[in-house]
Design a protein around this motif. Structure first.
Motif, PDB file in Angstrom:
ATOM      1  N   ALA A  53      -3.488   9.335 -33.362  1.00  8.06           N
ATOM      2  CA  ALA A  53      -4.030   9.934 -34.589  1.00  8.06           C
ATOM      3  C   ALA A  53      -4.615  11.312 -34.323  1.00  8.06           C
ATOM      4  O   ALA A  53      -4.441  12.244 -35.126  1.00  8.06           O
ATOM      5  CB  ALA A  53      -5.094   9.011 -35.191  1.00  8.06           C
ATOM      6  N   LEU A  54      -5.306  11.476 -33.199  1.00 11.35           N
ATOM      7  CA  LEU A  54      -5.864  12.783 -32.850  1.00 11.35           C
ATOM      8  C   LEU A  54      -4.755  13.805 -32.656  1.00 11.35           C
ATOM      9  O   LEU A  54      -4.858  14.959 -33.096  1.00 11.35           O
ATOM     10  CB  LEU A  54      -6.710  12.668 -31.583  1.00 11.35           C
ATOM     11  N   ALA A  55      -3.690  13.378 -31.992  1.00 15.70           N
ATOM     12  CA  ALA A  55      -2.576  14.293 -31.764  1.00 15.70           C
ATOM     13  C   ALA A  55      -1.871  14.636 -33.069  1.00 15.70           C
ATOM     14  O   ALA A  55      -1.479  15.792 -33.305  1.00 15.70           O
ATOM     15  CB  ALA A  55      -1.599  13.669 -30.768  1.00 15.70           C
ATOM     16  N   ALA A  56      -1.707  13.636 -33.943  1.00 20.09           N
ATOM     17  CA  ALA A  56      -1.033  13.874 -35.218  1.00 20.09           C
ATOM     18  C   ALA A  56      -1.806  14.858 -36.088  1.00 20.09           C
ATOM     19  O   ALA A  56      -1.214  15.612 -36.871  1.00 20.09           O
ATOM     20  CB  ALA A  56      -0.833  12.550 -35.954  1.00 20.09           C
ATOM     21  N   SER A  57      -3.120  14.850 -35.957  1.00 17.74           N
ATOM     22  CA  SER A  57      -3.954  15.767 -36.744  1.00 17.74           C
ATOM     23  C   SER A  57      -4.082  17.135 -36.100  1.00 17.74           C
ATOM     24  O   SER A  57      -4.729  18.030 -36.658  1.00 17.74           O
ATOM     25  CB  SER A  57      -5.348  15.164 -36.937  1.00 17.74           C
ATOM     26  N   GLY A  58      -3.502  17.301 -34.911  1.00 12.22           N
ATOM     27  CA  GLY A  58      -3.552  18.587 -34.238  1.00 12.22           C
ATOM     28  C   GLY A  58      -4.819  18.841 -33.456  1.00 12.22           C
ATOM     29  O   GLY A  58      -5.024  19.949 -32.945  1.00 12.22           O
ATOM     30  N   ARG A  59      -5.660  17.844 -33.319  1.00 14.85           N
ATOM     31  CA  ARG A  59      -6.935  18.043 -32.611  1.00 14.85           C
ATOM     32  C   ARG A  59      -6.755  17.998 -31.100  1.00 14.85           C
ATOM     33  O   ARG A  59      -7.565  18.574 -30.367  1.00 14.85           O
ATOM     34  CB  ARG A  59      -7.954  17.008 -33.075  1.00 14.85           C
ATOM     35  N   VAL A  60      -5.757  17.277 -30.621  1.00 17.89           N
ATOM     36  CA  VAL A  60      -5.418  17.272 -29.199  1.00 17.89           C
ATOM     37  C   VAL A  60      -3.900  17.399 -29.075  1.00 17.89           C
ATOM     38  O   VAL A  60      -3.163  17.181 -30.045  1.00 17.89           O
ATOM     39  CB  VAL A  60      -5.895  15.986 -28.475  1.00 17.89           C
ATOM     40  N   THR A  61      -3.463  17.747 -27.872  1.00 13.29           N
ATOM     41  CA  THR A  61      -2.026  17.774 -27.568  1.00 13.29           C
ATOM     42  C   THR A  61      -1.718  16.626 -26.621  1.00 13.29           C
ATOM     43  O   THR A  61      -2.353  16.506 -25.561  1.00 13.29           O
ATOM     44  CB  THR A  61      -1.628  19.105 -26.917  1.00 13.29           C
ATOM     45  N   HIS A  62      -0.785  15.780 -27.004  1.00 12.92           N
ATOM     46  CA  HIS A  62      -0.407  14.641 -26.161  1.00 12.92           C
ATOM     47  C   HIS A  62       0.912  14.935 -25.471  1.00 12.92           C
ATOM     48  O   HIS A  62       1.930  15.221 -26.132  1.00 12.92           O
ATOM     49  CB  HIS A  62      -0.291  13.365 -26.990  1.00 12.92           C
ATOM     50  N   VAL A  63       0.926  14.857 -24.126  1.00  8.70           N
ATOM     51  CA  VAL A  63       2.140  15.016 -23.325  1.00  8.70           C
ATOM     52  C   VAL A  63       2.517  13.626 -22.813  1.00  8.70           C
ATOM     53  O   VAL A  63       1.844  13.081 -21.927  1.00  8.70           O
ATOM     54  CB  VAL A  63       1.913  15.984 -22.150  1.00  8.70           C
ATOM     55  N   PRO A  64       3.568  13.014 -23.341  1.00  8.16           N
ATOM     56  CA  PRO A  64       3.881  11.615 -23.025  1.00  8.16           C
ATOM     57  C   PRO A  64       4.675  11.444 -21.723  1.00  8.16           C
ATOM     58  O   PRO A  64       5.878  11.190 -21.732  1.00  8.16           O
ATOM     59  CB  PRO A  64       4.705  11.174 -24.242  1.00  8.16           C
ATOM     60  N   ARG A  65       3.993  11.562 -20.600  1.00 10.72           N
ATOM     61  CA  ARG A  65       4.606  11.365 -19.280  1.00 10.72           C
ATOM     62  C   ARG A  65       3.507  11.108 -18.261  1.00 10.72           C
ATOM     63  O   ARG A  65       2.315  11.184 -18.581  1.00 10.72           O
ATOM     64  CB  ARG A  65       5.431  12.589 -18.890  1.00 10.72           C
TER      65      ARG A  65
END
Length: 474
Positions: A53-65
């Motif tokens: 949810a944080l990533a979807a709102s642009g508050r954090v960047t999630h790197v999935p690896r």
């Protein structure tokens, strides 16, 4: 032996921070970092719903690896929150090689930094860490005690830096020319005013924000009916100006109060206007706000618990009750009752609350009866509501003034209220019918639905409690 720690206040605004892991602990750390203004990158193969949810709102960047050493390059801080000791230790090692501080959530001793137990009170941030090794329960307990003392107003929270002392402000009300940072509503800046609702008089019923702002004040302009006990806890250098009114005697005019607020603020002082009850319910708070704004002085308003509800509640009397009373009508008792006030007393589902009416109690009750209100209407007076000396007088409306006189009602903190006829009819004795809350209890009653229950109350059930009550202050 544990290393000796140094506690720092670190500004992360606009600075990149790496969070490794995306579980519940990482999510909490992300929220704190984002609130601090950091640019947060989360590296983890999978993420919890909160991190997604944080990533979807642009508050954090999630790197999935999986995390790699290069992820640490260029960041100011690393939070290792995978829960895997081997991975967290590896991340801590990469951070150490690059001279980047690293917090390891699962084992604080492995990292080069620890997250303190923190609390924010106004513009003060309290942080607690332990030199004797990580001890979260201990540091959290100490933090909570310190924060509770600050929020209770037991310590002076006013800024004392050079250039911000009382009397040295620019008078603009903005507090910007002396370097004071922008602050939230729990911070009282030089040259500003806070209208603070003090509630019923019990300091423990004041809001947290009220206590925090009061602890920052240079000047407190106070009413007589507010929670004056808290004034004893203020620092010796705080100026206290009493402008309270006694029935029929005005010590300071409203224009004079407005002038005091504006003058002290223009001198660069932090001003709290402490009022009983809520500032906007018969408290002339609106007039004081307009006066400050007209003078270019920044002003904020802190709501307070109004006695229009709280005093009756303290006496065990609900002002509304499903199936019995659906509305509350609040009256200023200084003048005569209006046609609307009298009509409200005659409505079957309205509780009428009269504030500041004790001096005119006999006059008001006589007018109500003369204008057609049933003299048997249950009524109550509450004295010093929520305070140790609280007293309650319950009587039919037509007998209320005599009952109060017999009880010694000359204390200026007495007021009265009249409930609707939907309440149980009052007996000629010293007490009226039971409160609907008392009768209803917490579960089903033999009377069935609230409407049937209300009907049974109206039928005249007798008991030790009244069906409506009187607040003592606004």
């Amino acid at each position: 032996m544990s290393a000796q720690l140094t506690l720092l206040g670190v500004d992360l605004t606009g600075r990149p921070v790496l969070v490794v892991g995306a579980g519940p602990v990482a999510a909490r750390r992300c929220h704190a970092l984002v609130d601090a203004g950091a640019v947060v990158t989360v590296v983890a193969p999978e993420a919890s719903a909160e991190v997604v949810a944080l990533a979807a709102s642009g508050r954090v960047t999630h790197v999935p690896r999986e995390v790699v050493a290069d992820d640490v390059d260029g960041v100011w801080l690393v939070q290792a929150c995978t829960g895997d000791p081997a991975v967290d230790a590896q991340v801590a090692g990469w951070a150490h090689e690059r001279r980047v501080f690293c917090v390891v959530a699962s084992d604080a001793a492995v990292g080069s930094a620890r997250t303190p137990a923190t609390a924010r009170v106004g513009d003060v941030v309290v942080g607690v860490v332990s030199d004797a090794g990580p001890d979260p329960r201990r540091t959290t307990a100490l933090r909570d005690r310190i924060a509770a003392d600050l929020r209770a107003g037991r310590h002076d929270l006013a800024a004392h830096r050079s250039g911000t002392a009382a009397g040295s402000g620019s008078g603009s009300g903005a507090g910007a020319t002396d370097g004071t940072p922008a602050a939230g509503p729990s911070t009282l800046r030089p040259g500003t005013v806070a209208l603070v609702g003090g509630g019923t008089g019990d300091p423990e019923l004041m809001t947290v924000r009220a206590r925090v702002l009061l602890a920052q004040a240079d000047v407190v302009v106070t009413d007589r009916l507010g929670p004056t006990a808290v004034l004893d806890e203020l620092a010796d250098g705080v100026e206290i100006v009493y402008v309270g009114k006694s029935p029929g005697v005005h010590q300071v005019s409203q224009d004079g109060i407005n002038h005091l607020l504006v003058t002290h603020a223009r001198e660069g002082r932090r001003v709290v206007r402490l009022k009983g009850g809520d500032p906007f319910l018969f408290g002339r708070g609106g007039e004081e706000v307009l006066a400050c704004r007209a003078a270019g002085v920044e002003v904020q308003v802190v709501p307070g618990i109004t006695s229009a509800v709280a005093a009756a509640e303290a006496a065990g009397i609900p002002v509304t009750h499903r199936g019995t009373s659906a509305r509350v009508h609040v009256v200023n008792g200084h003048g005569p009752l209006s046609a609307l006030d009298v009509a409200a007393m005659g409505e079957p589902d309205v509780t009428v609350v009269v504030l500041m009416g004790m001096q005119g109690l006999a006059r008001l009750t006589a007018q109500a009866v003369t204008d057609g209100v049933d003299p048997a209407t249950p009524a109550a007076v509450v004295a010093q509501a929520t305070l140790p000396g609280q007293r309650v007088v319950r009587a039919p409306l037509g007998d209320l003034a005599d009952r109060c006189a017999a009880a010694g009602s000359g204390h200026p903190r007495w007021w009265w209220s009249a409930p609707s006829r939907a309440r149980a009819s009052s007996s000629p004795g010293t007490r009226a019918a039971p409160s609907p809350c008392r009768r209803a209890g917490r579960g089903p009653t033999p009377s069935g639905s609230p409407r049937r229950q209300a009907a049974s109350i109206r039928a005249g059930a007798q008991g030790p409690r009244s069906g409506a009550g009187a607040p003592c202050r606004s």
